[in-house]
Design a protein around this motif. Structure first.
Motif, mmCIF file in Angstrom:
data_model
loop_
_atom_site.group_PDB
_atom_site.id
_atom_site.type_symbol
_atom_site.label_atom_id
_atom_site.label_comp_id
_atom_site.label_asym_id
_atom_site.label_seq_id
_atom_site.Cartn_x
_atom_site.Cartn_y
_atom_site.Cartn_z
ATOM 1 N N LYS A 194 0.630 -1.464 0.172
ATOM 2 C CA LYS A 194 -0.457 0.136 0.248
ATOM 3 C C LYS A 194 1.197 1.314 -0.032
ATOM 4 C CE LYS A 194 -3.730 1.803 2.730
ATOM 5 N NZ LYS A 194 -4.327 2.447 4.179
ATOM 6 N N THR A 195 1.937 1.204 0.608
ATOM 7 C CA THR A 195 2.792 2.581 0.723
ATOM 8 C C THR A 195 3.433 3.249 -0.512
ATOM 9 O OG1 THR A 195 2.961 1.947 3.363
ATOM 10 C CG2 THR A 195 4.641 3.580 2.544
ATOM 11 N N ILE A 196 4.138 1.017 -0.798
ATOM 12 C CA ILE A 196 5.149 2.118 -1.766
ATOM 13 C C ILE A 196 4.293 2.065 -2.816
ATOM 14 C CG2 ILE A 196 6.468 1.045 -3.504
ATOM 15 C CD1 ILE A 196 7.552 -0.631 -0.968
ATOM 16 N N ALA A 197 3.095 1.780 -2.973
ATOM 17 C CA ALA A 197 2.035 1.674 -4.326
ATOM 18 C C ALA A 197 1.493 4.034 -4.048
ATOM 19 C CB ALA A 197 1.219 1.489 -4.365
ATOM 20 N N ALA A 198 1.729 3.922 -3.160
ATOM 21 C CA ALA A 198 1.499 5.653 -2.897
ATOM 22 C C ALA A 198 2.650 6.237 -3.963
ATOM 23 C CB ALA A 198 0.928 5.299 -1.661
ATOM 24 N N MET A 199 3.686 5.416 -3.131
ATOM 25 C CA MET A 199 5.095 6.505 -3.477
ATOM 26 C C MET A 199 5.473 6.548 -5.145
ATOM 27 S SD MET A 199 7.965 4.582 -0.690
ATOM 28 C CE MET A 199 7.746 5.288 0.723
ATOM 29 N N LEU A 200 4.885 5.554 -6.176
ATOM 30 C CA LEU A 200 4.653 5.887 -6.875
ATOM 31 C C LEU A 200 3.689 6.674 -8.050
ATOM 32 C CD1 LEU A 200 5.085 1.969 -7.692
ATOM 33 C CD2 LEU A 200 7.213 3.270 -8.163
ATOM 34 N N GLU A 201 2.538 6.999 -7.245
ATOM 35 C CA GLU A 201 1.932 7.754 -7.760
ATOM 36 C C GLU A 201 2.847 8.963 -7.313
ATOM 37 O OE1 GLU A 201 -0.828 7.600 -9.052
ATOM 38 O OE2 GLU A 201 -0.529 5.426 -8.768
ATOM 39 N N PRO A 202 2.260 10.365 -8.577
ATOM 40 C CA PRO A 202 3.087 11.858 -8.720
ATOM 41 C C PRO A 202 2.538 12.875 -7.485
ATOM 42 C CG PRO A 202 1.593 11.656 -10.613
ATOM 43 C CD PRO A 202 1.739 10.161 -9.914
ATOM 44 N N THR A 203 1.813 12.415 -6.938
ATOM 45 C CA THR A 203 0.908 12.653 -6.023
ATOM 46 C C THR A 203 1.631 13.139 -4.797
ATOM 47 O OG1 THR A 203 -1.220 11.682 -5.742
ATOM 48 C CG2 THR A 203 -1.394 13.763 -7.349
ATOM 49 N N TYR A 204 1.651 12.083 -4.138
ATOM 50 C CA TYR A 204 2.605 11.217 -2.980
ATOM 51 C C TYR A 204 3.240 12.517 -2.343
ATOM 52 C CZ TYR A 204 4.762 8.865 1.128
ATOM 53 O OH TYR A 204 5.123 7.736 2.049
ATOM 54 N N GLN A 205 2.843 12.402 -1.320
ATOM 55 C CA GLN A 205 3.624 13.412 -0.255
ATOM 56 C C GLN A 205 4.346 13.245 0.872
ATOM 57 O OE1 GLN A 205 2.685 16.885 -0.340
ATOM 58 N NE2 GLN A 205 1.739 16.424 -2.239
ATOM 59 N N LYS A 206 5.673 13.424 0.881
ATOM 60 C CA LYS A 206 7.146 12.714 1.624
ATOM 61 C C LYS A 206 6.678 12.935 3.051
ATOM 62 C CE LYS A 206 11.751 12.417 2.718
ATOM 63 N NZ LYS A 206 13.193 13.526 2.371
ATOM 64 N N ALA A 207 6.541 11.380 3.809
ATOM 65 C CA ALA A 207 6.129 12.556 5.835
ATOM 66 C C ALA A 207 7.419 12.400 6.170
ATOM 67 C CB ALA A 207 5.929 10.877 5.922
ATOM 68 N N GLN A 208 7.268 13.525 6.574
ATOM 69 C CA GLN A 208 8.374 13.894 7.632
ATOM 70 C C GLN A 208 9.090 12.986 9.395
ATOM 71 O OE1 GLN A 208 10.023 17.044 6.546
ATOM 72 N NE2 GLN A 208 8.725 16.548 4.620
ATOM 73 N N LEU A 209 9.871 13.202 9.232
ATOM 74 C CA LEU A 209 10.969 12.254 10.292
ATOM 75 C C LEU A 209 9.858 13.828 11.785
ATOM 76 C CD1 LEU A 209 13.913 11.573 9.726
ATOM 77 C CD2 LEU A 209 12.050 9.886 9.985
ATOM 78 N N ASN A 210 9.749 12.810 12.628
ATOM 79 C CA ASN A 210 9.032 12.873 13.931
ATOM 80 C C ASN A 210 9.340 11.808 14.861
ATOM 81 O OD1 ASN A 210 6.119 12.110 14.490
ATOM 82 N ND2 ASN A 210 6.128 12.743 11.865
ATOM 83 N N PRO A 211 8.746 12.646 16.033
ATOM 84 C CA PRO A 211 9.481 11.436 17.384
ATOM 85 C C PRO A 211 7.514 10.256 17.163
ATOM 86 C CG PRO A 211 9.980 13.678 18.130
ATOM 87 C CD PRO A 211 8.506 13.639 16.955
ATOM 88 N N ARG A 212 6.654 10.597 16.615
ATOM 89 C CA ARG A 212 5.747 10.166 16.458
ATOM 90 C C ARG A 212 5.276 8.790 15.025
ATOM 91 N NH1 ARG A 212 0.049 12.964 17.665
ATOM 92 N NH2 ARG A 212 -0.862 11.208 18.101
ATOM 93 N N MET A 213 6.642 9.320 14.514
ATOM 94 C CA MET A 213 6.404 7.966 13.847
ATOM 95 C C MET A 213 7.073 6.677 13.755
ATOM 96 S SD MET A 213 9.150 9.295 10.665
ATOM 97 C CE MET A 213 8.139 8.555 9.012
ATOM 98 N N ILE A 214 6.961 6.238 15.524
ATOM 99 C CA ILE A 214 7.470 5.136 16.121
ATOM 100 C C ILE A 214 5.575 4.849 16.590
ATOM 101 C CG2 ILE A 214 7.791 3.472 17.700
ATOM 102 C CD1 ILE A 214 11.004 4.949 17.540
#
Length: 222
Positions: free
Chosen positions: A145-165
């Motif tokens: 699901k995540t990588i398929a979304a990355m392959l789309e031109p509209t994908y927004q890069k997630a920002q690193l933050n302490p809540r990622m885990i």
């Protein structure tokens, strides 16, 4: 090959003197550096499989794409269920291997042979597969699901933050719940029979080859 070292580090004694539990824990610990190394390549493999436009000419290019799209998180998409998958199989394998050996050798008149090692290794490999199948199914869904979304031109890069885990843990739990709601327990154990065959086979090879290589190299007491 790291499991004996991990056992000495964690418990202060050789793994041959350990219990099934300590052997299993040592095996699980060795999967942490393993996953740090192989996770980006697993994601690169999946990105190449999902790509329909032949945009990737090499693995390096694929890794660069995942990094540019998702940063460190892109390279380590699905790391939590992947870590659970690897730790449960390896831990379960080393925890149960000697138990299987003891029972099977008893049925063979107390004799250890390549055949008894093969059977014990296969049994331990299947046991590990029963433990690790569900996080592997969850891992597959999250990564696809995540990588398929990355392959789309509209994908927004997630920002690193302490809540990622925290977000990753929630995503793993939510994905597992969705699979269970849609397909029940069988959904979380999809592909168990096939996985049991090849991971059981891997376990059998380990059980046969590792002790014999130890004898060959003069380190059988490790």
């Amino acid at each position: 090959w790291l499991q004996p070292t991990a056992h000495v580090w964690a418990f202060g004694k050789s793994q041959k003197d350990g219990s099934p539990l300590t052997k299993g824990i040592a095996g699980a610990l060795t999967t942490i550096p393993e996953m740090l190394v192989i996770s980006p390549f697993e994601n690169a493999k999946l990105a190449q499989q999902l790509d329909r436009t032949a945009r990737f000419a090499s693995t390096g290019q694929t890794l660069k794409f995942l990094s540019s799209k998702g940063g460190v998180g892109g390279l380590y998409t699905g790391i939590l269920p992947m870590q659970a998958r690897q730790a449960l199989w390896t831990g379960g394998y080393f925890m149960s291997l000697d138990v299987f050996k003891e029972k099977i050798e008893a049925l063979n008149g107390g004799k250890r042979t390549a055949t008894t090692d093969t059977m014990a290794g296969f049994g331990a490999g299947v046991f590990g597969t029963v433990l690790n199948c569900w996080p592997d199914v969850i891992r597959t869904q999250i990564q696809k699901k995540t990588i398929a979304a990355m392959l789309e031109p509209t994908y927004q890069k997630a920002q690193l933050n302490p809540r990622m885990i925290q977000t990753a843990i929630g995503n793993m739990a939510t994905t597992g719940a969705e699979i269970y709601a849609a397909k029940g327990l069988s959904g979380l154990y999809a592909g168990l029979a096939v996985k049991s065959l090849y991971l059981g086979g891997s376990g059998a090879l380990l059980a046969v080859l590792v002790p014999r290589f130890k004898e060959l190299w003069g380190c059988k007491d490790l």
